[in-house]
Design an enzyme around this catalytic site. Structure first.
Site, short mmCIF file in Angstrom:
data_model
loop_
_atom_site.label_atom_id
_atom_site.label_comp_id
_atom_site.label_asym_id
_atom_site.label_seq_id
_atom_site.Cartn_x
_atom_site.Cartn_y
_atom_site.Cartn_z
N ARG A 1 17.91 -22.72 -18.39
CA ARG A 1 19.37 -22.65 -18.38
C ARG A 1 19.96 -23.77 -17.53
O ARG A 1 21.04 -24.29 -17.84
CB ARG A 1 19.82 -21.28 -17.87
CG ARG A 1 19.65 -20.19 -18.92
CD ARG A 1 20.02 -18.83 -18.38
NE ARG A 1 20.07 -17.85 -19.46
CZ ARG A 1 20.10 -16.55 -19.28
NH1 ARG A 1 20.09 -16.05 -18.05
NH2 ARG A 1 20.16 -15.72 -20.30
N GLY B 1 22.47 -11.97 -25.18
CA GLY B 1 23.54 -11.00 -25.42
C GLY B 1 24.71 -11.60 -26.16
O GLY B 1 25.26 -10.99 -27.09
N LYS C 1 14.55 -1.58 -27.64
CA LYS C 1 15.33 -0.46 -28.16
C LYS C 1 16.07 -0.79 -29.46
O LYS C 1 16.72 -1.82 -29.56
CB LYS C 1 16.35 -0.01 -27.11
CG LYS C 1 15.71 0.58 -25.86
CD LYS C 1 16.79 1.03 -24.89
CE LYS C 1 16.19 1.67 -23.64
NZ LYS C 1 17.24 2.12 -22.70
N GLY D 1 17.53 -15.08 -24.37
CA GLY D 1 16.90 -13.95 -23.69
C GLY D 1 15.39 -14.06 -23.60
O GLY D 1 14.83 -15.13 -23.33
#
Length: 400
Positions: A42, A381, A207, A357
């Site tokens: 990043r 995200g 998830k 991510g």
């Protein structure tokens, strides 16, 4: 549509002017070596913007968050090591302020010379940064905006947050999109609006609930949706299979059954998994059929047949979007699925996007060639929310 870009600002001239750059320097650290950055991707991503402004003679004030401190200073989340690394990457020292809008930040911002770079301490050490109270957020934004003449947002990883430095500061200054934000929006628009077919999406992670909205948004557009990672076990349960001690969202089983029915064969699930006795690199583990996971085992990676199945589906694609690892890639015995799928993506005759991510971290951790992918996003995200069709507050602020 984003109205003005960094190129527009540079054309106007920034020599001697103060430019506030919202960067995403939320880098991970080595858990065994305090203060040692484990992935500086990043930081490297924002370098072109910082170098362009520095070389044009701007007085550059950089701000970022790191982790999730509770609105007050916390030494665990200081940006001091990031300032050191940023200086190494820039090839020139970066001044570091020990606070965000306090006495030290004000003094160092005021003393900046042309072409110098200052990094403020963690934005989230101030409650106003993340506050849901508009007045509290606005008050903090006023303090940040007072530092500068112009605002540049190059923090794509934060544009889905309605935070002071992302949403409120650009309303107070002439604002511009950095090259990274511009590129990210362009790439995501391409894969969400005009993907070249065949279009294959690869989703992993833990998830189903985290990815449900993006699955619903993309399913009508894709030729194949490959599901790995911990989320695959809820889908396998929906097919009637037992999943042992594997990660399972009971409340999502019926939803997964509905998705499988809607997909008409376009959702592809693992046919075998690496099942272990416990969540550990030293655990006893074996490859078992996805329909025959022992009651005392948990799946921690897709198996070799699944890796081949996924690679075959990827091979003919013209567009691939990948978000989420196929297994616990941080542990060597459970990294093969993620590596195999990633390598398959690098070989397509088309355009590939790694959706930030853990997927981006996996590319670097596993030593894969970053240049072999069409684009590696800096915002997991933010990428997912864009593909879901949500309005990103940081992008909306740049469009005003």
């Amino acid at each position: 549509m984003i109205l003005k870009t960094l190129d527009d600002l540079l054309a106007e001239g920034v020599s001697g002017r103060r430019v506030f750059v919202r960067a995403d320097l939320n880098v991970p650290f080595d858990k065994s070596k305090p203060g040692v950055i484990s992935d500086d991707g990043r930081a490297r991503a924002v370098l072109p913007t910082l170098i362009a402004l520095r070389d044009a003679g701007a007085r550059v004030i950089v701000a970022s968050h790191l982790g999730r401190p509770k609105g007050a200073p916390d030494p665990k989340f200081t940006l001091a090591p990031v300032a050191t690394r940023l200086g190494e990457l820039l090839g020139s020292s970066v001044v570091f302020a020990s606070d965000t809008v306090g006495v030290d930040a004000q003094a160092k911002a005021g003393a900046l010379a042309d072409g110098e770079v200052l990094l403020l301490e963690n934005l989230r050490f101030n409650a106003g940064e993340t506050s849901k109270d508009d007045a509290e957020r606005a008050a903090f934004a006023d303090q940040l905006a007072a530092f500068a003449d112009f605002y540049v947002d190059d923090a794509f990883g934060a544009v889905h947050r309605k935070h002071a430095s992302v949403y409120d500061v650009p309303a107070r200054l002439p604002h511009y999109a950095g090259g990274l934000v511009l590129k990210e929006v362009e790439v995501l628009r391409k894969v969400s609006e005009t993907p070249e077919q065949p279009y294959v999406v690869v989703l992993g992670g833990s998830k189903v609930s985290d990815k449900l909205a993006v699955i619903q948004a993309l399913l009508p557009k894709v030729d194949k949706l490959l599901v790995g990672g911990g989320m695959c076990f809820t889908f396998l349960k929906a097919q009637g299979h037992e999943v042992g001690k594997s990660l399972l969202e009971d409340e999502m089983v019926a939803v997964c059954a509905d998705l499988l029915a809607q997909a008409d064969g376009r959702i592809v699930l693992p046919v075998d998994v690496v099942a272990a006795t416990e969540f550990s690199a030293d655990a006893t583990h074996d490859v078992v059929a996805a329909s025959e996971i022992p009651a005392d085992r948990l799946g921690l990676d897709i198996g070799p047949k699944s890796t081949e199945l996924f690679a075959s589906a990827i091979a003919g694609a013209k567009t691939v979007f990948w978000n989420g690892p196929m297994g616990v890639f941080e542990l060597a015995p459970f990294a093969a699925g993620t590596r195999g799928v990633a390598q398959a993506i690098t070989k397509i005759d088309g355009f590939s996007v790694v959706g930030g991510g853990d997927s981006a971290a996996a590319v670097r951790t596993l030593g894969l060639d970053e240049s072999a992918f069409g684009h590696i996003s800096t915002g997991g995200g933010a990428s997912l929310e864009y593909l879901e069709g949500k309005t990103l507050p940081g992008v909306a602020a740049l469009e005003k």
